[in-house]
Design a protein around this motif. Structure first.
Motif, PDB file in Angstrom:
ATOM      1  N   VAL A   1       0.883  -1.172   0.000  1.00 19.58           N
ATOM      2  CA  VAL A   1       0.000   0.000   0.000  1.00 19.58           C
ATOM      3  C   VAL A   1       0.915   1.215   0.000  1.00 19.58           C
ATOM      4  O   VAL A   1       1.951   1.221   0.656  1.00 19.58           O
TER       5      VAL A   1
ATOM      6  N   ILE B   1      -3.608   7.411  -2.622  1.00 21.58           N
ATOM      7  CA  ILE B   1      -3.317   6.118  -2.002  1.00 21.58           C
ATOM      8  C   ILE B   1      -3.590   4.985  -2.982  1.00 21.58           C
ATOM      9  O   ILE B   1      -4.637   4.931  -3.623  1.00 21.58           O
TER      10      ILE B   1
ATOM     11  N   THR C   1      -9.577   3.642  -0.089  1.00 22.21           N
ATOM     12  CA  THR C   1      -9.011   2.984   1.086  1.00 22.21           C
ATOM     13  C   THR C   1     -10.032   2.125   1.831  1.00 22.21           C
ATOM     14  O   THR C   1      -9.637   1.223   2.556  1.00 22.21           O
ATOM     15  N   ASP C   2     -11.330   2.381   1.651  1.00 26.11           N
ATOM     16  CA  ASP C   2     -12.293   1.670   2.493  1.00 26.11           C
ATOM     17  C   ASP C   2     -12.360   0.172   2.163  1.00 26.11           C
ATOM     18  O   ASP C   2     -12.442  -0.211   1.002  1.00 26.11           O
ATOM     19  N   HIS C   3     -12.282  -0.637   3.214  1.00 24.99           N
ATOM     20  CA  HIS C   3     -12.372  -2.101   3.114  1.00 24.99           C
ATOM     21  C   HIS C   3     -11.386  -2.710   2.130  1.00 24.99           C
ATOM     22  O   HIS C   3     -11.638  -3.769   1.571  1.00 24.99           O
ATOM     23  N   ILE C   4     -10.246  -2.066   1.944  1.00 24.36           N
ATOM     24  CA  ILE C   4      -9.323  -2.512   0.902  1.00 24.36           C
ATOM     25  C   ILE C   4      -8.751  -3.899   1.220  1.00 24.36           C
ATOM     26  O   ILE C   4      -8.414  -4.676   0.330  1.00 24.36           O
ATOM     27  N   GLY C   5      -8.681  -4.226   2.525  1.00 21.16           N
ATOM     28  CA  GLY C   5      -8.129  -5.519   2.934  1.00 21.16           C
ATOM     29  C   GLY C   5      -8.893  -6.722   2.401  1.00 21.16           C
ATOM     30  O   GLY C   5      -8.341  -7.822   2.310  1.00 21.16           O
ATOM     31  N   VAL C   6     -10.177  -6.539   2.037  1.00 21.75           N
ATOM     32  CA  VAL C   6     -10.929  -7.693   1.533  1.00 21.75           C
ATOM     33  C   VAL C   6     -10.270  -8.265   0.279  1.00 21.75           C
ATOM     34  O   VAL C   6     -10.474  -9.437  -0.044  1.00 21.75           O
TER      35      VAL C   6
ATOM     36  N   ARG D   1      -7.144  -8.919  -0.009  1.00 22.97           N
ATOM     37  CA  ARG D   1      -6.300 -10.001   0.501  1.00 22.97           C
ATOM     38  C   ARG D   1      -7.152 -11.233   0.814  1.00 22.97           C
ATOM     39  O   ARG D   1      -6.810 -12.352   0.452  1.00 22.97           O
TER      40      ARG D   1
ATOM     41  N   ALA E   1     -16.047  -5.259  -1.535  1.00 20.83           N
ATOM     42  CA  ALA E   1     -16.441  -5.573  -0.154  1.00 20.83           C
ATOM     43  C   ALA E   1     -17.801  -6.280  -0.136  1.00 20.83           C
ATOM     44  O   ALA E   1     -17.996  -7.246   0.608  1.00 20.83           O
ATOM     45  N   ASP E   2     -18.717  -5.810  -0.976  1.00 20.40           N
ATOM     46  CA  ASP E   2     -20.031  -6.473  -1.063  1.00 20.40           C
ATOM     47  C   ASP E   2     -19.852  -7.934  -1.481  1.00 20.40           C
ATOM     48  O   ASP E   2     -20.483  -8.835  -0.923  1.00 20.40           O
TER      49      ASP E   2
ATOM     50  N   TYR F   1     -17.253  -9.821  -1.099  1.00 22.58           N
ATOM     51  CA  TYR F   1     -16.619 -10.603  -0.044  1.00 22.58           C
ATOM     52  C   TYR F   1     -17.627 -10.966   1.055  1.00 22.58           C
ATOM     53  O   TYR F   1     -17.712 -12.116   1.491  1.00 22.58           O
ATOM     54  N   VAL F   2     -18.398  -9.977   1.481  1.00 18.44           N
ATOM     55  CA  VAL F   2     -19.380 -10.227   2.546  1.00 18.44           C
ATOM     56  C   VAL F   2     -20.436 -11.220   2.045  1.00 18.44           C
ATOM     57  O   VAL F   2     -20.786 -12.179   2.737  1.00 18.44           O
TER      58      VAL F   2
END
Ligand SMILES: Cc1cc2nc3c(=O)[nH]c(=O)nc-3n(C[C@H](O)[C@H](O)[C@H](O)COP(=O)(O)OP(=O)(O)OC[C@H]3O[C@@H](n4cnc5c(N)ncnc54)[C@H](O)[C@@H]3O)c2cc1C
Ligand code: SF4
Lengths: 158, 414
Positions: B323, B330, B375-380, B382, B406-407, B409-410
């Motif tokens: 990152v 970013i 940047t929001d929920h970027i880890g999903v 991974r 993110a949607d 992933y969830v």
């Protein structure tokens, strides 16, 4: 006995009280964009899923932090970001495979759920018990934990 | 029984802490070659910007952490290993015996073959000592030339720009961060940096640095374009190389780094390796790679330590990920961001607003990703890549709008 947030999407109506309570308690504004819990809506299925950090044992965010800015609260099990130490490098935001650590460009720090020192506002605000704060060993979080174990890395097998 | 760790960076310190937890009674000795308490290189840019003091870079913040955990921190430079006798020789002539050894010596910056890199106002940005030297020269308005716009070069660029220097970045390849970004994203980063007042010269090489005789700008930097730029400071960030010279003669297998198996074991009995000096399994390719990033260093350190302590923990391989913040823009990259042969991809590009998202698929799984301006929920990303989530009908939704990560992933995991 440590407690965990237990989330039951079947009970969620998408009213967003949890997001409002979280942002108000932590950031002093009623603004879902600043909430650490997010309700995902899947309209075509009429399904709502509240989603936040599970305080997982692997704690990739905590281990990846280069400056020891995330620590374990032994009382609650929460992984807590210390703003005075955080340099805003964002490594934790990509290390967390759940995407529940987020960067706040206004402060230059990251935010994540800290369980509100053991009294989570989201659970208090939820009118349908979709979010409850209960004894850790019988929460539905197991599903997410099992998921966590698939990520990574190595798990000690002995 | 004694565990010995060579190196006191993130890999070494994570291993020391993990060993102590896994095996409370065995001696742990950690040897570091720098004079400061164990610290994190990647926090150096924040000392340059003044956000933290040197103490802010220390890997453990509680006073007496190493003593309290019976981790003996010893300063010295390891010169050679004798695997037959199970001893290390240090440069000061002393010896250290080990039962199990972890090599976590990291990497060092490489010097390109350019004349003049030994002049006084030319520095790397790798150690706290380098950091102090840069602070001496990098005053507001000073003319500074940064060689290299790779991942680490860009991080240093951000810190120098924040110090208010007059900055020129020189990169030999045709775009910024070429190893982490494709052309579209790399060019957006360049355009962004230019709007923020940083001069970026891509496809340009420094051919020579010479003394100018001037009191302020003591250096002249020659470019292959024929131009010459005056400089008060030159910072060199043109790549790194694993610190493995001292294992020569030990019979250990090495390529770019020390080759380790899924248990982080080297080819020599009872010797493990972790971090920037280790060439370990790569999650995405199944081959062996040196990833040289913080998350890999700590993963390696933890897994090596568990295995050393007799708690078998096979490693599925590290996911290459970065990152980056380039003067406020970013970006992040994960895994096979450049895709696989015959794989689909989804791309959303918004040049005006500096937003970009690209996902690379293998069938209905994501294998790599590149994002800019989010940047929001970027880890999903991974999570999606490493858990190899079958996306089912979410693949089509992501093909239409890759920002729905993110949607997806969830929806697929909950
Ligand atoms: C300016 C900068 C910015 C960075 N930013 C990022 C970033 O944003 N994100 C990211 O993921 N990574 C970043 N990195 C890379 C990251 O810092 C490294 O990947 C990480 O430090 C690797 O950890 P390590 O423990 O393997 O090695 P190191 O941190 O290099 O530690 C190696 C240790 O070994 C010691 N040592 C070496 N040789 C010997 C010897 N012969 N005898 C005894 N001791 C020895 C050294 O003194 C040191 O203590 C950055 C690096 C720099 C320099
Ligand atoms: S952003 Fe802050 S908390 Fe996260 S890894 Fe960097 S310093 Fe640590």
């Amino acid at each position: 006995m440590q407690k965990s947030l237990n989330i039951d999407p079947e009970k969620c109506t998408g009213c967003l009280q949890c997001e409002l309570a979280c942002s108000y308690d932590n950031e002093s504004v009623f603004n879902p964009a600043k909430s650490r819990i997010k309700v995902f809506s899947f309209h075509e299925k009429g399904r709502f899923v509240p989603y936040t950090c599970t305080q997982c044992d692997e704690a990739w965010c905590m281990h990846a932090c280069p400056v020891d800015a995330i620590t374990l609260d032994k009382a609650t099990g929460a992984k807590i970001v210390h703003d005075n130490l955080c340099v805003g490098c964002k490594v934790c935001t990509i290390a967390c495979p759940f995407g529940t650590v987020n960067y706040n460009a206004d402060t230059g720090k990251v935010v994540k759920c800290d369980l509100c020192e053991g009294e989570p506002e989201c659970a208090k605000a939820c009118p349908t018990d979709a979010i409850t704060y209960v004894d850790a060993n019988w929460t539905g979080l197991d599903k997410m934990r099992a998921w966590a174990e698939k990520t990574d890395a190595g798990q000690a097998t002995a | 029984m004694t565990y010995v760790i060579i190196g006191a960076g993130p890999a070494g310190v994570t291993a020391a802490d993990t060993l102590r937890k896994a095996d409370p009674s065995t001696d742990v000795v950690m040897i570091g070659s720098e004079p400061e308490p164990p610290y994190s290189r990647m926090a150096i840019p924040y000392v340059l910007t003044g956000l933290i003091k040197e103490e802010g870079t220390y890997l453990r913040k509680d006073d007496g952490h190493y003593d309290a955990n019976a981790i003996q921190y010893r300063q010295g430079i390891v010169a050679s290993i004798d695997p037959a006798k199970k001893t290390l020789k240090l440069e000061d002539g002393s010896e250290q015996a080990y039962s199990k050894l972890l090599i976590a010596t990291g990497a060092s910056p490489v010097k390109p073959p350019v004349e003049g890199l030994d002049l006084p106002a030319v520095h790397h940005c790798w150690t706290l000592e380098d950091c102090r030297n840069i602070i001496k020269y990098a005053d507001k308005g000073a003319d500074v030339v940064l060689m290299g716009a790779g991942f680490i070069g860009c991080i240093i660029m951000e810190a120098l720009a924040e110090r208010g220097v007059n900055l020129t970045v020189v990169e030999a390849l045709d775009r910024m961060v070429p190893r982490m970004m494709n052309e579209a994203a790399g060019n957006m980063v360049k355009a962004w940096c230019e709007t923020k007042g940083v001069n970026v010269l891509t496809s340009t090489k420094v051919t020579k640095i010479e003394a100018s005789g001037d009191k302020q700008d003591t250096l002249k930097v020659d470019l292959d374009s024929g131009d010459q730029i005056p400089a008060h400071l030159v910072v060199v960030a043109t790549g790194v190389k694993s610190n493995i010279g001292f294992v020569e003669g030990s019979g250990m297998k090495t390529e770019e780094g020390i080759l380790v198996d899924e248990f982080m074991r080297s080819s020599v009995d009872d010797i493990y390796a972790a971090g920037d000096c280790a060439q370990g399994p790569d999650f995405s390719t199944g081959a062996w790679a040196v990833h040289a990033v913080q998350p890999t260093a700590v993963d390696h350190g933890r897994i090596a330590a568990l295995n050393m302590a007799g708690k078998p923990a096979p490693y599925k391989g590290s996911l290459n990920m970065n990152v980056l913040d380039t003067v406020g823009l970013i970006s992040a990259s994960f895994g096979k961001w450049d895709g696989i042969k015959g794989g689909d991809h989804a791309e959303a590009i918004d040049t005006d607003n500096f937003r970009y998202m690209r996902l690379e698929f293998d069938g209905d799984k994501i294998v790599g990703a590149l994002s800019l301006g989010r940047t929001d929920h970027i880890g999903v990303l991974r999570g999606l890549i490493q858990t190899e989530v079958p996306l089912g009908d979410w693949k089509q939704k992501l093909m239409a709008d890759p920002h729905l990560i993110a949607d997806a992933y969830v929806a697929c995991s909950q």
